[in-house]
Design an enzyme around this catalytic site. Structure first.
Site: not given
Ligand code: MRU
Length: 366
Positions: A53-55, A202, A243, A254
């Site tokens: 997960r994470g963009a 997270q 994201d 998030k």
């Molecule tokens: O739902 P997730 O855990 O994938 O959300 C992740 C986030 O919101 C991060 O802050 C975002 O992807 C930035 S990652 C470098």
């Protein structure tokens, strides 16, 4: 980054040259498990269920998903099927679409016999690029951090971050946490307030884990504590990832990020956002109206998982029987609340003019 002395990325190609391996983030911080992704369906499930997960990491995983699809069947029909399947795995992070568009544009003109190798090569390049981009975001953010004067009489800088935008959310380094790692490595005394980030935690599970592994002082706080800390000079800056950031500078991240930005604005605390270029959606301006917000399962709100004193993982129901729950996964912080965007090319205002000053090649793409 290192885990107990061993360097890791979040995703990599296995020794057989076909299987993809990734750290299973659903089990952290309790268990460190590496998963094998052998098919494009495995990659899709890994993204959808947040094993990865994470963009930026979602984009890298989707690129490897395309490679796994091409290893199984490099036909035009499979290329299209893989593109659609992976694109539908999560809706909000635009890095997913960016990576899939990149792979499809590369692969479609090639004869099928050359697609497998090209896809694996490009997926590996995307991973290497992401690690380098994030390292540069760290350097550019470090420049901002060096200019801050600690409000705390003890002389340490206090950052506040939401969710996980560290190396676990990318291939390496992270976006929001990269400047913090760079500051810590440079000997700047820095402490991080880590929002727990309900409902999936997270912050408590992932950000706290990776900061611990790197020896960065931090304290986990309930999501609603940040405003109070800001009122009492306990936060020098807020820094988050994103994201999807619009060409107008609106930042989707998030759920709960917007409230932190409001509190920061009210208290004169700088609110920074770290992002790599694939997170910018140049096709839209108004984030609140145009960004698709993922609605996740109500079970993530109604249930919590943790480790019992016996070391076993257990899931408990925390709502009264019969209560409904809703779970929007992201929110949009309007550009006016963002002090600066930190990219691999430098730091800019959260505005179309600011972004175009760093990415002038996008000025024709309105
Ligand atoms: O739902 P997730 O855990 O994938 O959300 C992740 C986030 O919101 C991060 O802050 C975002 O992807 C930035 S990652 C470098």
């Amino acid at each position: 980054m290192k885990v107990d002395g061993t360097p890791y990325r979040t995703i990599w190609l296995g020794a057989d040259g076909t299987t993809v391996q990734a750290i299973d983030q659903t089990l952290l911080p309790h268990r460190f498990v590496v998963r094998d992704l052998r098919t494009m369906e495995d990659a899709e499930v890994a993204i959808r269920t947040m094993i990865v997960r994470g963009a930026p990491l979602i984009g890298a995983a989707a690129a490897y998903g395309m490679a796994l699809a091409m290893a199984a069947d490099p036909s035009d029909a499979m290329l299209e099927r893989a593109y659609r399947l992976l694109l539908d795995s999560r809706p909000t992070a635009v890095n997913l679409r960016w990576a899939l568009d990149d792979l499809r544009a590369l692969l479609a003109p090639l004869p099928p016999a050359r697609r497998r190798e090209a896809a694996y090569r490009r997926a590996a390049e995307i991973c290497d690029e992401d690690a380098e981009i994030c390292r540069r975001i760290g350097e550019n953010g470090l420049g901002l951090i060096r200019r801050l004067t600690p409000r705390d009489k003890g002389g340490r800088l206090n950052a506040l971050t939401h969710c996980n935008a560290g190396w676990l959310a990318t291939v390496d380094w992270g976006t929001a946490l990269a400047p913090i790692y760079q500051a810590h490595n440079a000997g700047i005394p820095i402490h991080v307030w880590v929002d727990e980030t309900r409902p999936r935690n997270q912050g408590a599970s992932l950000t706290a884990w990776e900061l611990s592994k790197h020896g960065v002082p931090h304290t986990v706080i309930a999501d609603n504590a940040g405003g109070h800390l800001m009122q009492h000079d306990q936060v020098d800056f807020v820094i988050t990832g994103t994201d999807r950031t619009t060409r107008g500078g609106d930042v989707c991240n998030k759920i709960g990020t917007y409230l932190k930005a409001l509190a920061a604005h009210d208290n004169g605390v700088p609110f920074y956002v770290g992002l790599p270029y694939p997170t910018i959606d140049w096709t839209i301006v108004d984030g609140v109206r145009e960004i698709p917000i993922e609605e996740r399962s109500a079970r993530e709100v109604s249930h919590m998982t943790g480790r019992t004193e016996d070391g076993e993982l257990a899931t408990v129901h925390v709502l009264p029987e019969g209560s409904n729950a809703a779970n929007p996964g992201f929110d949009v912080t309007p550009a006016r609340l963002v002090t600066a965007l930190i990219t691999e090319r430098g730091v800019c205002d959260a505005s179309e003019a600011g972004l175009l000053s760093l990415y002038p090649e996008q000025s024709r793409a309105a």
